[in-house]
Design an enzyme around this catalytic site. Structure first.
Site, PDB file in Angstrom:
ATOM      1  N   ASN A 276      19.194 -43.745  -6.261  1.00 52.77           N
ATOM      2  CA  ASN A 276      20.233 -44.657  -6.773  1.00 52.77           C
ATOM      3  C   ASN A 276      19.962 -45.134  -8.200  1.00 52.77           C
ATOM      4  OD1 ASN A 276      18.087 -46.166  -5.793  1.00 52.77           O
ATOM      5  ND2 ASN A 276      19.370 -47.883  -5.186  1.00 52.77           N
TER       6      ASN A 276
ATOM      7  N   PRO B  51      10.097 -38.474  -7.937  1.00 54.64           N
ATOM      8  CA  PRO B  51      11.493 -38.920  -7.880  1.00 54.64           C
ATOM      9  C   PRO B  51      12.222 -38.282  -6.701  1.00 54.64           C
ATOM     10  CG  PRO B  51      11.237 -37.208  -9.551  1.00 54.64           C
ATOM     11  CD  PRO B  51       9.876 -37.399  -8.919  1.00 54.64           C
TER      12      PRO B  51
ATOM     13  N   GLU C  85       9.641 -51.473  -1.379  1.00 54.51           N
ATOM     14  CA  GLU C  85      10.912 -52.112  -1.721  1.00 54.51           C
ATOM     15  C   GLU C  85      11.974 -51.348  -0.959  1.00 54.51           C
ATOM     16  OE1 GLU C  85      13.928 -53.418  -2.734  1.00 54.51           O
ATOM     17  OE2 GLU C  85      13.868 -52.441  -4.691  1.00 54.51           O
TER      18      GLU C  85
ATOM     19  N   CYS D 198      19.916 -51.755  -3.713  1.00 50.32           N
ATOM     20  CA  CYS D 198      19.293 -52.479  -2.604  1.00 50.32           C
ATOM     21  C   CYS D 198      19.770 -53.920  -2.585  1.00 50.32           C
ATOM     22  CB  CYS D 198      17.774 -52.401  -2.704  1.00 50.32           C
ATOM     23  SG  CYS D 198      17.148 -52.863  -4.309  1.00 50.32           S
TER      24      CYS D 198
END
Ligand code: NDP
Length: 474
Positions: A118, A142, A212, A246
């Site tokens: 994202n 990534p 996270e 998020c």
């Protein structure tokens, strides 16, 4: 485009290069980071183009994503020396009066940064930069769906001739898993499911990780809110990056006194947003399928579309959608959607809003919309979320002097937080030394233990440890 990479070999190369990077010291590392920021700025358009091509996000959003890590370098470079300065804690008692302790911050040698699709560039660099400043070597893995901007950006580190301590590992999820087997610290952003798997493996290896993870952020609109501000702020909070953040607003609780007006104005605002210019299609077809499933399930269970509702799988397009008639039995209210759906729920009062907001397994961030900032702070103190923005969305994400910490299943350790952003990649090392040479006979704790010596030592230690009359009781 995936490459077969020898992950242990890559990590060994980084491990070999890291001690020299640490020895350079924080000032030299800061200089390299500043040069790197200049290189990034000189190559902005190329990197932004790769980011926009991979993710399909509007160029303006790609530019913002590019700028945040450059800004983070400027901020961190200004402070890193102070953050990493050795400390000399005062002796805690008389027994230690002749000792000086020096506490330094030594990096975990190899830090793995694993990131999602994202914000591929922003998240990769924002986690790598503090680790590099700490003196660690960093390898970024990534998401395989969106690697190009990350590869382009990390090439710059070699192009400026910096020490070989910053590399990219481009490959599938299994290469991320292989990296978790090798790294000394894992910083992960992504789904809660993969995050838990990584945490389990790190626990077995006894290496730390920062996680996270997902969110289901609530926005609470109180009756005294500036409704135009709330409508615009919540629409942006829910729909920026097509809702694939998020910290996206994923459910809105509105006090009944203003609920009809809020829904009407939010629908008008969202209905006027432009496809492509304001809100882009989703990044992956998997994500489209998940968002569409939430929409279809909600409608089947009785939800109503106030605006939007159209989808196109070939284009991965979900029209920004405001939903009413939703409740906590629906996935769109309980599970992370990660897309441009805004379920709006009417509540009797702030207490009900707080109870519903806290009923989630997630606790990343939240927002409160009110003209009374004191009341907003009081509500924030009752919310189970790592960050709360009053009259704003995503504000904490850009405030990297403060920690961004997910509670509950939204994470562990998070990121940012000024000094903590760098110190989390370090292990404290304490070195004690005598303040003056002391003859060895004076080291009371050493062998041989003698009855008289033990008594004297015991009395001294009790007198120092206790308070009041208990100091002198034997
Ligand atoms: P994942 O958690 O699957 O992937 C995130 C990163 O981890 C990617 O680089 C992925 O590689 C890698 N990875 C996958 N499996 C492993 C593994 N076993 N060990 C180590 N690394 C691994 O998230 P997705 O990107 O697939 O997104 C799925 C969901 O996660 C979304 O629908 C959303 O709900 C949530 N999400 C949350 C984000 C947040 O910021 N909190 C960000 C993105 C997603 P690869 O891409 O090659 O599979």
């Amino acid at each position: 485009m995936n490459q077969v990479v020898d992950v242990p070999g890559l990590v060994s190369e980084l491990r070999a290069a890291q001690p020299e990077w640490e020895r350079l010291g924080v000032e030299a590392r800061t200089r390299w980071l500043r040069r790197y920021a200049e290189w990034l700025l000189d190559n902005q358009e190329r990197i932004v183009a790769a980011l926009a091509a991979d993710t399909g996000k509007p160029t303006v959003e790609a530019r913002i994503e590019f700028t945040v890590p450059v800004d983070l370098i400027k901020y961190s470079a200004r402070h890193a020396r102070g953050w990493l300065r050795p400390g000399h804690p005062a002796p805690p008692n008389l027994l230690n009066a002749m000792k000086q302790a020096t506490v330094t911050h030594r990096p975990y040698p190899v830090v793995a940064v694993i990131t999602p699709w994202n914000f591929p560039l922003g998240l990769s660099l924002c986690d790598a930069i503090p680790a590099l400043l700490a003196g660690a070597a960093v390898v970024v893995k990534p998401a395989s769906a969106t690697p190009r901007s990350v590869i382009a950006a990390i090439q710059g580190w070699a192009e400026i001739g910096a020490p070989p301590v910053f590399r990219v590992l481009h490959g599938p999820g299994s290469s991320g898993a292989a990296l978790v087997e090798q790294a000394d610290f894992v910083q992960f952003t992504g789904s809660t499911e993969v995050g838990i798997r990584i945490a389990e493996r790190c626990a077995q290896r006894l290496v730390p990780c920062g996680l996270e993870l997902g969110g289901k952020d609530a926005a609470i609109v109180l009756a005294d809110a500036d409704l135009d501000l709330a409508v615009r702020g919540i629409a942006w909070g829910a729909l920026a990056n097509a809702g694939q953040m998020c910290t996206s607003v994923e459910r809105v609780y509105v006090e009944s006194a203003v609920y009809p007006r809020f829904v009407e104005r939010l629908s008008a605002h969202v209905g006027a947003l432009r496809r492509g210019a304001d809100v882009a299609p989703l990044v992956t077809t998997d994500q489209f399928d998940l968002v569409r499933a939430h929409l279809v399930d909600a409608l089947a269970a009785g939800a109503r579309v106030a605006v939007g509702g159209n989808t196109d799988r070939d284009a991965k397009w979900v029209q920004p959608t405001v939903l009413t008639g939703v409740d906590h039995t629906m996935a769109v209210v309980c599970e992370e959607t990660f897309g441009p759906l805004i379920p709006v729920i009417e509540v009797a009062d702030a207490d009900e809003a707080v109870a519903l907001a806290n009923s989630s397994r997630f606790g990343l961030s939240a927002s409160v919309w009110t003209r009374d900032t004191r009341r907003g702070r009081a509500i924030a103190a009752r919310l189970d979320a790592g960050s709360v923005n009053i009259n704003d969305s995503h504000a904490n994400v850009f405030f990297f002097a403060a920690p961004m910490d997910g509670w509950k299943q939204s994470g562990l350790g998070g990121r940012f937080g000024g000094a903590d952003s760098v110190l989390r990649y370090c292990r404290p090392q304490t070195v004690t030394a005598p303040r003056a040479p002391i003859p060895y006979q004076r080291y009371l704790l050493w062998f041989p233990y003698t009855p008289s010596g033990t008594v004297v030592l015991g009395r001294i230690m009790r007198a120092l440890a206790a308070t009041g009359r208990r100091r002198w009781g034997w």
